[in-house]
Enzyme design. Structure first.
Site, PDB file in Angstrom:
ATOM      1  N   ARG A 215      54.278 108.309  94.446  1.00 19.69           N
ATOM      2  CA  ARG A 215      54.111 109.630  95.042  1.00 19.69           C
ATOM      3  C   ARG A 215      55.059 110.585  94.336  1.00 19.69           C
ATOM      4  O   ARG A 215      56.254 110.340  94.254  1.00 19.69           O
ATOM      5  CB  ARG A 215      54.376 109.606  96.548  1.00 19.69           C
TER       6      ARG A 215
ATOM      7  N   TYR B 145      67.306 109.543  95.664  1.00 19.44           N
ATOM      8  CA  TYR B 145      67.098 108.111  95.458  1.00 19.44           C
ATOM      9  C   TYR B 145      66.170 107.782  94.283  1.00 19.44           C
ATOM     10  O   TYR B 145      65.912 106.619  94.005  1.00 19.44           O
ATOM     11  CB  TYR B 145      66.557 107.460  96.740  1.00 19.44           C
TER      12      TYR B 145
ATOM     13  N   HIS C 142      58.709 111.991 100.690  1.00 15.62           N
ATOM     14  CA  HIS C 142      58.015 111.116 101.640  1.00 15.62           C
ATOM     15  C   HIS C 142      57.213 111.955 102.636  1.00 15.62           C
ATOM     16  O   HIS C 142      56.034 111.686 102.874  1.00 15.62           O
ATOM     17  CB  HIS C 142      59.021 110.246 102.375  1.00 15.62           C
TER      18      HIS C 142
END
Length: 371
Positions: free
Chosen positions: A270, A284, A274
């Site tokens: 993706r 991250y 999120h």
């Protein structure tokens, strides 16, 4: 004196390694849009190939506009989908209208293409009850917010289809993080035990929110977890629409022929956060990782393939983009016209007959809302 028989050698580690080696990633198109597995090419007409590309481009625009609408405060909860179009749209393209789709919260595109009106998808994002009033004949459930819960529901829906003798399948999606939930194992095990016609997708986009995939499980693949349930498991390049379509088509045919469920792991990525609820992927994920996966973009890959066959052009793509923008404009306008929700709506939608402790509250709010 007869010699003692030698015990068979046992090596548990070797057994595991042998199993894991069986799960090689299935691919048809490489990153340059070149066919590398001609024998596995699905039998899609030129028109079907163009339609698949149209849906993927449309979905990418829908994602971009939904992010903008969210930032404007015109949508509520939203989980970006860019990068997962091959995983989502190509898998759905292999389904039929009689199949039942049980989505996760990132899987709104599939249920739109399965028949849910676009304006209702926007209402779902806003938390409006009309967003969950699925039209008659549209075989979908509202997106599941509880991670992994749709796996158990899918096993039940699939068993119901089997008991009714329907030639159809129940299909669900979760992410790599969802595969760590107990519902994941219970769902695939139940469906396997009852040989139910289900297809379980794990869209391995590398990060469950911020947790990398290698922290989810020691297993080299998620697909191999199918072995524990005694069902087939497939690892597929989730950025390759033709490969995703082919494995989904195969799983569906086996399911309706009484061969039971399949677990499919799509390796994808993706590009966005999120969800739009404050997640920052730069905390991250490295820019190097983003760049590496951008080279695998499913739209770029499929575009190159189609252009080489003379089936796609910039003009065709621009028409899809403009149509998507216009559809979104009209859908959000229709969503804006939905009646404002009331507290009494919440009560009456929840209960066919109000319990005694809510009747008095209902009357109080009804009086307030009438002013």
């Amino acid at each position: 004196m007869a010699s003692k028989s030698k015990k068979a050698e046992f090596d548990a580690v070797k057994t595991l390694e042998h199993i894991e080696q069986q799960f090689e990633m299935f691919q048809i198109l490489n990153e340059e849009g070149e066919v590398v597995n001609n024998s596995a090419m699905p039998s899609l007409s030129d028109e079907e190939l163009q339609e698949l590309m149209r849906r993927m481009v449309y979905t990418r625009i829908l994602d971009q506009r939904s992010i903008s609408l969210n930032r404007q405060g015109r949508l509520g909860f939203y989980a970006p989908t860019a990068g997962q179009e091959a995983s989502q749209i190509a898998s759905h393209f292999a389904l039929e209208s009689e199949d039942f789709v049980l989505p996760g919260y990132r899987d709104v595109p599939q249920i739109i293409w399965h028949g849910l009106p676009l304006y209702q998808a926007f209402l779902f994002s806003r938390g409006h009850f009309q967003g969950n009033q699925i039209p008659e004949g549209v075989n979908v459930l509202p997106p599941q917010i509880i991670i992994g819960a749709q796996y158990i529901q899918t096993a039940g829906v699939a068993l119901g289809m089997k008991k009714r003798g329907k030639k159809a399948v129940a299909v669900t999606y979760t992410g790599d993080g969802g595969s760590s939930q107990g519902d994941f194992y219970e769902g695939i095990n139940f469906a396997g035990a009852y040989n139910a016609p289900a297809i379980f997708f794990v869209q391995n986009n590398q990060f469950a929110i911020s947790t990398p995939r290698d922290k989810q499980t020691k297993g080299k693949t998620i697909a191999q977890k199918a072995v524990s349930a005694g069902i087939p498991g497939v690892l597929v390049d989730g950025m390759d629409p033709l490969a995703v379509y082919a494995v989904t088509k195969d799983a569906r045919e086996r399911a309706i022929n009484g061969e039971g469920p399949t677990l499919i792991e799509t390796m994808c990525y993706r590009y966005g956060p999120h969800t739009m609820a404050g997640d920052d992927p730069t905390r991250y994920r490295s820019s190097e990782m983003d760049t590496e996966w951008e080279k695998k973009d499913p739209l770029v890959r499929f575009r190159k393939f189609l252009e080489a066959k003379g089936l796609w052009s910039e003009e065709k793509e621009n028409k899809v983009i403009e149509q998507a923008k216009e559809d979104i404009k009209q859908a959000i306008k229709k969503a804006d016209g939905a009646p404002k929700q009331k507290v009494t709506d919440l009560m009456s939608n929840m209960y066919e007959e109000l319990p005694f402790n809510l009747k008095e509250q209902y009357e109080i709010y009804q009086e307030k809302e009438s002013k």
